[in-house]
Write a protein that holds these residues in place. Structure first.
Motif, short mmCIF file in Angstrom:
data_model
loop_
_atom_site.label_atom_id
_atom_site.label_comp_id
_atom_site.label_asym_id
_atom_site.label_seq_id
_atom_site.Cartn_x
_atom_site.Cartn_y
_atom_site.Cartn_z
N LEU A 142 9.70 4.93 4.88
CA LEU A 142 8.33 4.56 5.22
C LEU A 142 8.21 3.06 5.45
CD1 LEU A 142 6.17 6.73 2.76
CD2 LEU A 142 6.67 7.17 5.17
N TRP A 143 8.88 2.29 4.59
CA TRP A 143 8.87 0.84 4.78
C TRP A 143 9.46 0.47 6.14
CZ3 TRP A 143 10.69 -2.26 -0.13
CH2 TRP A 143 9.96 -1.83 -1.26
N THR A 144 10.59 1.10 6.45
CA THR A 144 11.27 0.81 7.71
C THR A 144 10.35 1.06 8.89
OG1 THR A 144 13.41 1.36 6.74
CG2 THR A 144 13.26 1.39 9.15
N GLY A 180 0.82 -1.22 0.00
CA GLY A 180 0.00 0.00 0.00
C GLY A 180 0.84 1.26 0.00
N LEU A 181 1.98 1.23 0.70
CA LEU A 181 2.87 2.39 0.71
C LEU A 181 3.44 2.63 -0.69
CD1 LEU A 181 4.79 1.75 4.05
CD2 LEU A 181 3.04 3.48 3.62
N SER A 182 3.78 1.56 -1.39
CA SER A 182 4.32 1.73 -2.75
C SER A 182 3.27 2.33 -3.67
CB SER A 182 4.83 0.39 -3.29
OG SER A 182 3.78 -0.50 -3.61
N ARG A 183 2.02 1.95 -3.47
CA ARG A 183 0.94 2.48 -4.32
C ARG A 183 0.57 3.91 -3.94
NH1 ARG A 183 -2.24 -3.33 -4.12
NH2 ARG A 183 -1.24 -4.20 -5.99
N ALA A 184 0.76 4.25 -2.68
CA ALA A 184 0.42 5.61 -2.23
C ALA A 184 1.47 6.63 -2.63
CB ALA A 184 0.24 5.61 -0.71
N HIS A 185 2.69 6.17 -2.90
CA HIS A 185 3.79 7.09 -3.22
C HIS A 185 4.53 6.65 -4.48
CE1 HIS A 185 3.24 9.03 0.69
NE2 HIS A 185 3.16 7.82 1.20
#
Length: 199
Positions: free
Chosen positions: A185-187, A162-167
């Motif tokens: 953010l992943w960390t 979801g973070l990859s899709r949001a940014h």
């Protein structure tokens, strides 16, 4: 003695096209040290382009010596990119998870599996001419397998897709791999699972 950390994966684990200190396993170790956890820099076994079977072969060559106190596993994007089946992914991912658990001293709770990001949303993906909805659907299927196998094995699973899709714009110069900011953010998302693992 500092805790030993093994990071298994592909280009996302080695942080293709970002400085070494921006890789998420390196950021993770640094964040843990800031919080008083004595942990070594990660022992990284990862190569850009690796699939699940190639990671397994790379582990054979790496001469890994248990027991590690923490192991992370992020693998599968190249299986999807090359059109390999979800059925094959399940079997090979299960095998890698079992190997990671063995390397973590037979402690499944010390293993953290991380989901595959969606490369289709990146500038590279947008320009690839591939069916972006199909990419997303296939990656979701692979990630569902990863979660299922991790839970079944007693390991942790962290979803960063979801973070990859949001940014999608937070990418390195190659337009494909995450930037240092996205890895941060992943960390932050992975840290709670790691604290739970180390408890």
């Amino acid at each position: 003695m500092p805790l030993r950390y093994l990071a298994l994966g592909d280009s996302y684990t080695i942080g293709e096209d970002v400085p070494a200190d921006a890789r998420w396993p390196v950021q993770l170790a640094a964040a843990l040290r800031e919080q008083g956890v004595m942990i070594d820099d990660p022992h990284v076994v990862a190569v850009t382009g690796w699939t699940t079977d190639e990671l397994s072969a790379g582990m054979d060559q790496a001469g890994l010596a248990p027991a590690y106190d923490l192991a992370t596993l992020l693998i599968g994007v190249n299986n999807q990119y090359r059109g390999r089946s979800a059925l094959d992914y399940r079997g090979e991912f299960r095998g890698l998870l079992a190997r990671a658990i063995t390397l973590a001293g037979g402690r499944p709770g010390r293993v953290v599996a991380v989901s595959i990001p969606d490369w289709g949303v990146t500038p590279f993906g947008q320009a690839s001419g591939r069916d972006l909805a199909q990419i997303a659907q296939e990656l979701d299927a692979f990630n569902a397998i990863g979660r299922d196998e991790a839970v079944r094995a007693g390991a942790h699973f962290v979803d960063i897709t979801g973070l990859s899709r949001a940014h999608p714009e937070w990418v390195a110069a190659d337009g494909l791999h995450p930037s240092a900011a996205q890895y941060a953010l992943w960390t932050a998302a992975i840290e709670p699972a790691v604290h739970a693992a180390l408890r």
